[in-house]
Design a protein around this motif. Structure first.
Motif, PDB file in Angstrom:
ATOM      1  N   HIS A   1    -101.039  -7.574  67.361  1.00  0.00           N
ATOM      2  CA  HIS A   1    -101.112  -8.069  68.744  1.00  0.00           C
ATOM      3  C   HIS A   1    -100.256  -7.285  69.735  1.00  0.00           C
ATOM      4  CE1 HIS A   1    -103.512 -11.477  67.503  1.00  0.00           C
ATOM      5  NE2 HIS A   1    -102.618 -11.761  66.575  1.00  0.00           N
ATOM      6  N   THR A   2    -100.142  -5.991  69.548  1.00  0.00           N
ATOM      7  CA  THR A   2     -99.373  -5.192  70.494  1.00  0.00           C
ATOM      8  C   THR A   2    -100.255  -4.094  71.086  1.00  0.00           C
ATOM      9  OG1 THR A   2     -98.595  -3.637  68.830  1.00  0.00           O
ATOM     10  CG2 THR A   2     -97.217  -5.567  69.217  1.00  0.00           C
ATOM     11  N   LEU A   3     -99.854  -3.628  72.236  1.00  0.00           N
ATOM     12  CA  LEU A   3    -100.556  -2.520  72.889  1.00  0.00           C
ATOM     13  C   LEU A   3     -99.782  -1.214  72.763  1.00  0.00           C
ATOM     14  CD1 LEU A   3    -101.820  -4.307  76.128  1.00  0.00           C
ATOM     15  CD2 LEU A   3    -103.090  -3.823  74.033  1.00  0.00           C
ATOM     16  N   ASP A   4     -98.687  -1.239  72.008  1.00  0.00           N
ATOM     17  CA  ASP A   4     -97.894  -0.027  71.808  1.00  0.00           C
ATOM     18  C   ASP A   4     -98.747   1.029  71.114  1.00  0.00           C
ATOM     19  OD1 ASP A   4     -95.773  -1.509  72.810  1.00  0.00           O
ATOM     20  OD2 ASP A   4     -94.982  -1.969  70.816  1.00  0.00           O
ATOM     21  N   PRO A   5     -98.726   2.269  71.601  1.00  0.00           N
ATOM     22  CA  PRO A   5     -99.501   3.313  70.932  1.00  0.00           C
ATOM     23  C   PRO A   5     -98.939   3.629  69.551  1.00  0.00           C
ATOM     24  CG  PRO A   5     -98.229   4.233  72.752  1.00  0.00           C
ATOM     25  CD  PRO A   5     -98.015   2.750  72.776  1.00  0.00           C
ATOM     26  N   ARG A   6     -99.819   3.763  68.584  1.00  0.00           N
ATOM     27  CA  ARG A   6     -99.447   4.135  67.213  1.00  0.00           C
ATOM     28  C   ARG A   6    -100.039   5.505  66.951  1.00  0.00           C
ATOM     29  NH1 ARG A   6     -96.053  -0.103  66.918  1.00  0.00           N
ATOM     30  NH2 ARG A   6     -97.179  -2.042  66.969  1.00  0.00           N
ATOM     31  N   ARG A   7     -99.165   6.462  66.637  1.00  0.00           N
ATOM     32  CA  ARG A   7     -99.643   7.832  66.415  1.00  0.00           C
ATOM     33  C   ARG A   7     -98.635   8.593  65.585  1.00  0.00           C
ATOM     34  NH1 ARG A   7     -97.708   8.297  71.917  1.00  0.00           N
ATOM     35  NH2 ARG A   7     -99.741   7.802  72.736  1.00  0.00           N
ATOM     36  N   VAL A   8     -99.074   9.737  65.102  1.00  0.00           N
ATOM     37  CA  VAL A   8     -98.177  10.720  64.504  1.00  0.00           C
ATOM     38  C   VAL A   8     -98.348  11.987  65.327  1.00  0.00           C
ATOM     39  CG1 VAL A   8     -98.263   9.672  62.216  1.00  0.00           C
ATOM     40  CG2 VAL A   8     -99.847  11.504  62.774  1.00  0.00           C
ATOM     41  N   ASN A   9     -97.353  12.825  65.325  1.00  0.00           N
ATOM     42  CA  ASN A   9     -97.401  14.029  66.160  1.00  0.00           C
ATOM     43  C   ASN A   9     -98.007  15.205  65.420  1.00  0.00           C
ATOM     44  OD1 ASN A   9     -96.301  12.851  68.494  1.00  0.00           O
ATOM     45  ND2 ASN A   9     -94.266  12.977  67.615  1.00  0.00           N
ATOM     46  N   ALA A  10     -99.213  14.979  64.901  1.00  0.00           N
ATOM     47  CA  ALA A  10     -99.957  16.035  64.214  1.00  0.00           C
ATOM     48  C   ALA A  10    -101.441  15.759  64.409  1.00  0.00           C
ATOM     49  CB  ALA A  10     -99.607  16.058  62.734  1.00  0.00           C
ATOM     50  N   PRO A  11    -102.237  16.789  64.564  1.00  0.00           N
ATOM     51  CA  PRO A  11    -103.683  16.580  64.725  1.00  0.00           C
ATOM     52  C   PRO A  11    -104.301  15.951  63.481  1.00  0.00           C
ATOM     53  CG  PRO A  11    -103.049  18.810  65.356  1.00  0.00           C
ATOM     54  CD  PRO A  11    -101.860  18.194  64.693  1.00  0.00           C
ATOM     55  N   SER A  12    -105.250  15.054  63.717  1.00  0.00           N
ATOM     56  CA  SER A  12    -105.951  14.354  62.636  1.00  0.00           C
ATOM     57  C   SER A  12    -107.447  14.354  62.923  1.00  0.00           C
ATOM     58  CB  SER A  12    -105.491  12.901  62.548  1.00  0.00           C
ATOM     59  OG  SER A  12    -104.099  12.815  62.419  1.00  0.00           O
ATOM     60  N   SER A  13    -108.230  14.297  61.861  1.00  0.00           N
ATOM     61  CA  SER A  13    -109.681  14.128  61.972  1.00  0.00           C
ATOM     62  C   SER A  13    -110.118  12.751  61.512  1.00  0.00           C
ATOM     63  CB  SER A  13    -110.407  15.173  61.119  1.00  0.00           C
ATOM     64  OG  SER A  13    -110.194  16.462  61.625  1.00  0.00           O
ATOM     65  N   TYR A  14    -109.243  12.085  60.747  1.00  0.00           N
ATOM     66  CA  TYR A  14    -109.552  10.776  60.169  1.00  0.00           C
ATOM     67  C   TYR A  14    -108.320   9.886  60.253  1.00  0.00           C
ATOM     68  CZ  TYR A  14    -112.768  13.998  57.873  1.00  0.00           C
ATOM     69  OH  TYR A  14    -113.670  14.989  57.608  1.00  0.00           O
ATOM     70  N   VAL A  15    -108.575   8.590  60.359  1.00  0.00           N
ATOM     71  CA  VAL A  15    -107.506   7.607  60.236  1.00  0.00           C
ATOM     72  C   VAL A  15    -108.019   6.519  59.301  1.00  0.00           C
ATOM     73  CG1 VAL A  15    -106.021   5.935  61.405  1.00  0.00           C
ATOM     74  CG2 VAL A  15    -106.591   8.101  62.525  1.00  0.00           C
ATOM     75  N   VAL A  16    -107.217   6.203  58.309  1.00  0.00           N
ATOM     76  CA  VAL A  16    -107.549   5.150  57.352  1.00  0.00           C
ATOM     77  C   VAL A  16    -106.631   3.967  57.642  1.00  0.00           C
ATOM     78  CG1 VAL A  16    -107.740   4.525  54.917  1.00  0.00           C
ATOM     79  CG2 VAL A  16    -108.162   6.897  55.636  1.00  0.00           C
ATOM     80  N   GLU A  17    -107.225   2.807  57.900  1.00  0.00           N
ATOM     81  CA  GLU A  17    -106.439   1.595  58.117  1.00  0.00           C
ATOM     82  C   GLU A  17    -106.563   0.702  56.892  1.00  0.00           C
ATOM     83  OE1 GLU A  17    -106.475   1.129  62.955  1.00  0.00           O
ATOM     84  OE2 GLU A  17    -107.764  -0.193  61.801  1.00  0.00           O
TER      85      GLU A  17
END
Length: 98
Positions: free
Chosen positions: A59-75
């Motif tokens: 329930h947050t709007l905080d951006p979740r990221r890593v500082n590297a390019p990605s083509s896929y994200v697995v949740e």
């Protein structure tokens, strides 16, 4: 892709969602309307984990990221990556992705 795992109240331990993002770039996700903590596993075009956002708060709007390019994200469920030894540099192979 926009809805992701929003509104999901429970997910079996070995289930998740793979986002096929096409071009490789730095990606950002949020947890709006997401009820369960998630691990976000960012994977590059070489099929290597470039980073993990662990146990993202619901329930947050905080951006979740890593500082590297990605083509896929697995949740997956929060804590799954650590329990299964998934970390930066882990090799990835997708099977039966629909």
């Amino acid at each position: 892709r926009e809805q992701g795992l929003m509104w999901v109240e429970h997910m079996a331990d070995n289930r998740g969602m793979v986002f096929l993002m096409g071009s490789e770039r730095v990606l950002s996700f949020w947890m709006k309307n997401t009820y369960i903590p998630l691990d976000m596993i960012f994977v590059n075009a070489k099929m290597e984990v470039v980073g993990v956002v662990a146990k993202a708060e619901p329930h947050t709007l905080d951006p979740r990221r890593v500082n590297a390019p990605s083509s896929y994200v697995v949740e997956v469920n929060g804590g799954w990556a650590e329990r299964n030894g998934v970390k930066q540099g882990t090799k990835v192979r997708f099977e039966a992705v629909e």
